[in-house]
Scaffold this motif. Sequence first.
Motif, PDB file in Angstrom:
ATOM      1  N   SER A 172       0.825  -1.088   0.502  1.00 34.45           N
ATOM      2  CA  SER A 172      -0.116  -0.148  -0.229  1.00 34.45           C
ATOM      3  C   SER A 172       0.722   1.526  -0.178  1.00 34.45           C
ATOM      4  CB  SER A 172      -0.781   0.064   1.085  1.00 34.45           C
ATOM      5  OG  SER A 172      -0.305  -0.130   2.414  1.00 34.45           O
ATOM      6  N   GLU A 173       2.189   1.279   0.291  1.00 34.79           N
ATOM      7  CA  GLU A 173       2.397   2.605   0.292  1.00 34.79           C
ATOM      8  C   GLU A 173       3.549   2.363  -0.678  1.00 34.79           C
ATOM      9  OE1 GLU A 173       4.321   2.694   4.713  1.00 34.79           O
ATOM     10  OE2 GLU A 173       4.997   0.672   4.114  1.00 34.79           O
ATOM     11  N   HIS A 211      10.040   1.269   4.671  1.00 29.23           N
ATOM     12  CA  HIS A 211       9.550   1.347   5.903  1.00 29.23           C
ATOM     13  C   HIS A 211       8.951   1.875   7.148  1.00 29.23           C
ATOM     14  CE1 HIS A 211       5.492   0.689   7.571  1.00 29.23           C
ATOM     15  NE2 HIS A 211       6.070  -0.142   8.683  1.00 29.23           N
ATOM     16  N   LYS A 245       3.149   4.821   4.990  1.00 28.93           N
ATOM     17  CA  LYS A 245       1.395   4.710   5.538  1.00 28.93           C
ATOM     18  C   LYS A 245       0.991   6.226   6.231  1.00 28.93           C
ATOM     19  CE  LYS A 245       1.471   1.476   9.237  1.00 28.93           C
ATOM     20  NZ  LYS A 245       1.200   0.827  10.266  1.00 28.93           N
ATOM     21  N   GLY A 258      -3.457   5.345   1.518  1.00 33.87           N
ATOM     22  CA  GLY A 258      -1.802   4.620   1.066  1.00 33.87           C
ATOM     23  C   GLY A 258      -0.773   5.926  -0.560  1.00 33.87           C
TER      24      GLY A 258
END
Length: 471
Positions: free
Chosen positions: A132-133, A266, A295, A338
């Motif tokens: 989603s990032e 992340h 995120k 996102g």
Amino acid sequence: MGSIGTEDLQRTEKPTFPGEANTLEYAKSLDSKDHLRLFRQQFTIPSKSNIKATKAVKQEQSDDPCIYFCGNSLGLQPRAVPEFIQTQLDTWSTIGVHGHFRQLEDSPLSQWQLLAEHAAARCAPIVGAATSEVAIMGTLTMNLHLLMASFYLPTATKNKIILDWKAFPSDHFAIESQIRGHGYNPDDAMTMVGPEEGEYEVSAESILKVIDEHASTAALILLPGIQYYTGQLFDIKTITTYAQSKGLTVGWDLAHAAGNVPLQLHDWNVDFAAWCTYKYMNAGPGSIAGLYVHKRHGTVDYSQDAQKPVFRHRLSGWYGGDQAGRMNMDNHFRPSPGASGYQVSNPSVIDLASLCGALSVFNQTSMSSLRLKSVSITAYLEFLLLSNTNASTRAFRIITPSNHEARGTQLSVLLKPGRLETLMEMLDEAGIVVDKRKPNVIRVAPVPLYNTYEEVWRFVQIFKKALERCE
């Protein structure tokens, strides 16, 4: 496919080589033990005759391939890419507009409306991010502009951008124009981090010092993960953590890092990043690019008003809208959660097909496996270049850090004046491709997926003969 963290990268030790390593037989012995050697078969290696072609020709089957060390500029073509592109063309020609939403059996491609998300899911492990990032869209400089529109929020007192001393010109131009667009003077608002006089490596300590000096007036730091000219890999984790502790937003241009070195965007808490896919990911010249948004910056909050979601400002476009309502055409922007919410336009399916074809090869291995060979083959290149030379007499200097933890696969070699053209002529005649940066630098990148130790050995023989000719 998985990626690895900093601690694993540090456990990938730089090999040492015996005296007899400077022989063709030894290079071939390394190739026989190469755990990635079969991947070379999945790439089209130009022949020595084709690489010199001056008119359009078909790729020929050849037992005499060129030596291609230019994957840091443009990766070689995976054999899967034309197959994927042909599948896309066949889909378009047979079902037309239905390709947007119809999933075809026996097709390696998703329906077009989901293809960007499909590609993002396969890129995410390469950069150490959640699916989603990651968004696949646009091109590198365009994406940097879009990201800076959201993350560069200058004020009268905090408007500086900290950047690399020798930033790739496109990055420099983008930063300069963003500053001007907000009404500030680039001469005052662009702060460079660079090496000591006469050196090329930029220490993490010097970068942290610049952050300290400008923390009260800087809004953003935007650096390359790997410096394109020197090949230095920056300490992304340390710099990100420190800059954020001083109140700066942190972005990274990963053009030369994505697919080259292990990343954990992340876990390192990077705010945003962007990269191209035509270098180490082998998706083709000018291919569609990627971006990362942590995120926390992709949250879409409907708790206050179901009709007026709260989200981070961005330059919005139709394709960033939530898929559930994208086709409602009601002109109420509800962004996808996102990174996909930062998309703007319908992406090129031809580009996506090429990228998906390239990733179908890339995803058969892992960044840890690629890194293992990268450290080894680049160390072998360094060993051969330096063997039988000494610093006081050699006609070149390797300006890429010798520390394997501070570089990827590229070595940048600074020649003494007057040698570049002779060297390039001899390399060209031998069918060897490297990148030159005038006036005196060549960049040599043995790519783990398709280059061999034997190629490294053969390159160094020509390199040294050329320098002898210049004496």
